[in-house]
Design a protein around this motif. Structure first.
Motif, PDB file in Angstrom:
ATOM      1  N   ALA A   1     -23.334  -8.955 -62.616  1.00  0.00           N
ATOM      2  CA  ALA A   1     -23.658  -9.146 -61.205  1.00  0.00           C
ATOM      3  C   ALA A   1     -25.004  -9.835 -61.012  1.00  0.00           C
ATOM      4  N   GLY A   2     -25.936  -9.603 -61.889  1.00  0.00           N
ATOM      5  CA  GLY A   2     -27.262 -10.215 -61.761  1.00  0.00           C
ATOM      6  C   GLY A   2     -27.674 -10.866 -63.055  1.00  0.00           C
ATOM      7  N   PRO A   3     -27.339 -12.112 -63.244  1.00  0.00           N
ATOM      8  CA  PRO A   3     -27.642 -12.781 -64.518  1.00  0.00           C
ATOM      9  C   PRO A   3     -29.114 -13.108 -64.709  1.00  0.00           C
ATOM     10  N   THR A   4     -29.927 -12.884 -63.697  1.00  0.00           N
ATOM     11  CA  THR A   4     -31.347 -13.203 -63.843  1.00  0.00           C
ATOM     12  C   THR A   4     -31.980 -12.269 -64.860  1.00  0.00           C
ATOM     13  N   LEU A   5     -33.031 -12.732 -65.500  1.00  0.00           N
ATOM     14  CA  LEU A   5     -33.695 -11.983 -66.556  1.00  0.00           C
ATOM     15  C   LEU A   5     -34.249 -10.648 -66.068  1.00  0.00           C
ATOM     16  N   PRO A   6     -34.920 -10.560 -64.925  1.00  0.00           N
ATOM     17  CA  PRO A   6     -35.438  -9.244 -64.493  1.00  0.00           C
ATOM     18  C   PRO A   6     -34.339  -8.205 -64.308  1.00  0.00           C
ATOM     19  N   THR A   7     -33.215  -8.576 -63.714  1.00  0.00           N
ATOM     20  CA  THR A   7     -32.138  -7.617 -63.498  1.00  0.00           C
ATOM     21  C   THR A   7     -31.570  -7.111 -64.830  1.00  0.00           C
ATOM     22  N   SER A   8     -31.392  -8.025 -65.765  1.00  0.00           N
ATOM     23  CA  SER A   8     -30.876  -7.627 -67.080  1.00  0.00           C
ATOM     24  C   SER A   8     -31.853  -6.705 -67.792  1.00  0.00           C
ATOM     25  N   MET A   9     -33.136  -7.021 -67.734  1.00  0.00           N
ATOM     26  CA  MET A   9     -34.144  -6.191 -68.398  1.00  0.00           C
ATOM     27  C   MET A   9     -34.214  -4.817 -67.752  1.00  0.00           C
ATOM     28  N   ILE A  10     -34.102  -4.758 -66.410  1.00  0.00           N
ATOM     29  CA  ILE A  10     -34.116  -3.460 -65.729  1.00  0.00           C
ATOM     30  C   ILE A  10     -32.905  -2.630 -66.148  1.00  0.00           C
ATOM     31  N   SER A  11     -31.744  -3.258 -66.242  1.00  0.00           N
ATOM     32  CA  SER A  11     -30.539  -2.532 -66.631  1.00  0.00           C
ATOM     33  C   SER A  11     -30.657  -1.985 -68.049  1.00  0.00           C
ATOM     34  N   LEU A  12     -31.074  -2.845 -68.984  1.00  0.00           N
ATOM     35  CA  LEU A  12     -31.190  -2.413 -70.371  1.00  0.00           C
ATOM     36  C   LEU A  12     -32.280  -1.359 -70.546  1.00  0.00           C
ATOM     37  N   GLY A  13     -33.429  -1.566 -69.897  1.00  0.00           N
ATOM     38  CA  GLY A  13     -34.514  -0.596 -69.998  1.00  0.00           C
ATOM     39  C   GLY A  13     -34.147   0.739 -69.372  1.00  0.00           C
ATOM     40  N   GLY A  14     -33.497   0.684 -68.187  1.00  0.00           N
ATOM     41  CA  GLY A  14     -33.079   1.925 -67.542  1.00  0.00           C
ATOM     42  C   GLY A  14     -32.051   2.669 -68.367  1.00  0.00           C
ATOM     43  N   ALA A  15     -31.101   1.933 -68.988  1.00  0.00           N
ATOM     44  CA  ALA A  15     -30.092   2.593 -69.822  1.00  0.00           C
ATOM     45  C   ALA A  15     -30.737   3.265 -71.028  1.00  0.00           C
ATOM     46  N   ALA A  16     -31.679   2.571 -71.672  1.00  0.00           N
ATOM     47  CA  ALA A  16     -32.357   3.160 -72.830  1.00  0.00           C
ATOM     48  C   ALA A  16     -33.151   4.396 -72.425  1.00  0.00           C
ATOM     49  N   LEU A  17     -33.851   4.325 -71.285  1.00  0.00           N
ATOM     50  CA  LEU A  17     -34.632   5.464 -70.835  1.00  0.00           C
ATOM     51  C   LEU A  17     -33.730   6.650 -70.483  1.00  0.00           C
ATOM     52  N   PHE A  18     -32.615   6.364 -69.818  1.00  0.00           N
ATOM     53  CA  PHE A  18     -31.678   7.441 -69.467  1.00  0.00           C
ATOM     54  C   PHE A  18     -31.088   8.081 -70.726  1.00  0.00           C
ATOM     55  N   ALA A  19     -30.687   7.242 -71.696  1.00  0.00           N
ATOM     56  CA  ALA A  19     -30.107   7.777 -72.928  1.00  0.00           C
ATOM     57  C   ALA A  19     -31.117   8.646 -73.681  1.00  0.00           C
TER      58      ALA A  19
ATOM     59  N   ALA B   1     -22.887  15.451 -75.802  1.00  0.00           N
ATOM     60  CA  ALA B   1     -23.921  14.668 -75.122  1.00  0.00           C
ATOM     61  C   ALA B   1     -24.050  13.255 -75.687  1.00  0.00           C
ATOM     62  N   PRO B   2     -24.250  13.081 -77.013  1.00  0.00           N
ATOM     63  CA  PRO B   2     -24.353  11.702 -77.514  1.00  0.00           C
ATOM     64  C   PRO B   2     -23.069  10.906 -77.313  1.00  0.00           C
ATOM     65  N   LEU B   3     -21.910  11.574 -77.469  1.00  0.00           N
ATOM     66  CA  LEU B   3     -20.649  10.851 -77.308  1.00  0.00           C
ATOM     67  C   LEU B   3     -20.462  10.363 -75.873  1.00  0.00           C
ATOM     68  N   SER B   4     -20.933  11.142 -74.903  1.00  0.00           N
ATOM     69  CA  SER B   4     -20.733  10.761 -73.509  1.00  0.00           C
ATOM     70  C   SER B   4     -21.552   9.545 -73.112  1.00  0.00           C
ATOM     71  N   LEU B   5     -22.578   9.199 -73.897  1.00  0.00           N
ATOM     72  CA  LEU B   5     -23.417   8.047 -73.540  1.00  0.00           C
ATOM     73  C   LEU B   5     -22.681   6.716 -73.687  1.00  0.00           C
ATOM     74  N   ILE B   6     -21.460   6.770 -74.222  1.00  0.00           N
ATOM     75  CA  ILE B   6     -20.674   5.538 -74.284  1.00  0.00           C
ATOM     76  C   ILE B   6     -20.361   5.007 -72.888  1.00  0.00           C
ATOM     77  N   LEU B   7     -20.431   5.896 -71.888  1.00  0.00           N
ATOM     78  CA  LEU B   7     -20.185   5.475 -70.514  1.00  0.00           C
ATOM     79  C   LEU B   7     -21.282   4.569 -69.978  1.00  0.00           C
ATOM     80  N   LEU B   8     -22.397   4.469 -70.695  1.00  0.00           N
ATOM     81  CA  LEU B   8     -23.448   3.538 -70.266  1.00  0.00           C
ATOM     82  C   LEU B   8     -22.994   2.085 -70.356  1.00  0.00           C
ATOM     83  N   GLY B   9     -21.956   1.841 -71.163  1.00  0.00           N
ATOM     84  CA  GLY B   9     -21.518   0.448 -71.317  1.00  0.00           C
ATOM     85  C   GLY B   9     -21.043  -0.168 -70.023  1.00  0.00           C
TER      86      GLY B   9
END
Length: 398
Positions: free
Chosen positions: A50-68, A33-41
């Motif tokens: 694809a979305g360099p704007t700050l909200p899109t980046s924050m949503i991506s990073l926050g969603g990845a952290a929440l999913f992990a 399980a922890p090893l497979s989270l490398i696919l989040l990259g």
């Protein structure tokens, strides 16, 4: 997650290190399980590019952290429902269902906001469905997952993602089922062994009761009668006490025979134990067993001889080397134990002519005499000591 008595804590010892492959097999999902989270990259990078704007980046990073966090908690801190002791409670099942549904909804939202690359993480959801849910729910969940991915991925040409995600779910369900069956088998075998030990203890208790019940009652009656007659009829009182002594000696002999039956040595096991004991004492050991793996006549007598000879070598001889030979010559099987230590000053006195059933060479001599046609010979080689036991070969063994 339930505690595991075999889990490593602190420094890993040699035995724990050897058990790591088995431990990985039993808890493979917690390692993968922890090893497979490398696919989040990949989805994080794609979303940020694809979305360099700050909200899109924050949503991506926050969603990845929440999913992990959710996926790690689900797979590493909760035991699969089929590996729990007893059926899981409704609260435990709803917790697993809620976490899996939450992860799926999170991925759908991230895919709608930042891009379809998040759909690839449904592989993790498929694995969680197969591992964490009961068998029937797991298979239903895999089917639902296939339908959801087909619908979500169709606009992007990613409907094929449902197949590998479903296969991962089925593999997880099958593997966790096999692990659960193996755990049940091990538990059943352990319980059967415990029942066998308990049954053997009961049998031994019954045997001792049968052996001693009558004898102890008879001893009690005769000693009580002798005590009453000691003043009025001393001759009869002495006879009763003598009879009580005879019954006690007979009972002691019967108990020794019963215990000896439970402690029957085996020649092959005694040879292995002799090698281990001698090598542990720093004595160079050579064991030449020419009898092969077939049945050995008078196996018990030879096993006792090996045990006694090796005990004397370790405790009394001060030897640096020891050689054990087992050979067949004509109609005789011979065991010979030689060492280069100091033997007794007078070997002829080491085995008394009227040896009883005590310990040491005297007890061994008694056992040899009880085997028809067996002989015991000891020699002081100066330096060194030799013990030889010959028993008749009742039948030739091919």
């Amino acid at each position: 997650m339930g505690s595991d008595p075999e889990a490593a804590t602190g420094v890993i010892s040699g035995s724990e290190l050897r058990s790591l492959p088995r431990r990985f097999y039993r808890h493979w999902w917690q390692v993968l399980a922890p090893l497979s989270l490398i696919l989040l990259g990949y989805p994080i990078r794609a979303a940020v590019e694809a979305g360099p704007t700050l909200p899109t980046s924050m949503i991506s990073l926050g969603g990845a952290a929440l999913f992990a966090a959710g996926f790690t908690y689900l797979m590493c801190w909760l035991r699969p429902a089929r590996l729990l002791i007893g059926p899981p409670s409704a609260a435990e099942l709803w917790l697993r269902r809620g976490l899996i549904l939450g992860l799926a909804v999170l991925l759908i939202m991230l895919a709608e906001v930042t891009g379809p690359q998040w759909l690839s993480l449904f592989f993790h959801v498929g694995m969680a469905v197969g591992v964490m849910l009961p068998a029937r729910e797991a298979y239903v969940g895999v089917v639902v997952l296939l339908v959801v991915l087909f619908v979500l991925g169709f606009p992007y040409g990613l409907s094929f993602l449902g197949l590998p995600a479903g296969l991962l779910g089925l593999w997880g369900a099958a593997t966790i089922g096999q692990t659960a069956n193996l755990a049940e088998l091990i538990t059943a075998r352990r319980r059967l062994a415990e029942l066998a030990v308990a049954e053997e203890r009961l049998r031994f208790a019954r045997d001792l009761h049968d052996l001693l019940g009558h004898s102890l009652s008879l001893i009690s009656l005769k000693t009580e009668l002798g005590e009453r007659l000691i003043d009025t009829d001393p001759v009869r009182a002495r006879a009763e006490i003598t009879d009580a002594h005879a019954v006690a000696r007979r009972s002691l002999r019967e108990v020794r025979e019963a215990v000896a039956g439970y402690r029957r040595p085996v020649l092959v096991a005694e040879l292995d134990g002799a090698r281990e004991l001698l090598e542990s004492a720093g004595i160079e050991t050579v064991i030449d067993d020419q009898l092969g793996s077939g049945p050995v006549p008078h196996d018990v007598v030879l096993a006792w001889a090996v045990r006694e000879a090796v005990t004397n070598v370790v405790r009394h001889s001060g030897a640096a080397s020891c050689r054990i030979e087992l050979t067949r010559s004509g109609r005789l099987v011979r065991l010979q134990v030689d060492d280069d230590g100091r033997g007794p000053a007078d070997p002829a006195r080491s085995v008394p002519a009227a040896a009883g059933t005590g310990s040491g060479l005297a007890g061994l001599a008694e056992r040899v005499r009880q085997a028809d046609g067996a002989t015991l010979t000891i020699e002081n080689l100066r330096p060194g000591f030799r013990l030889r036991v010959c028993v008749p070969a009742e039948a030739e063994v091919p």
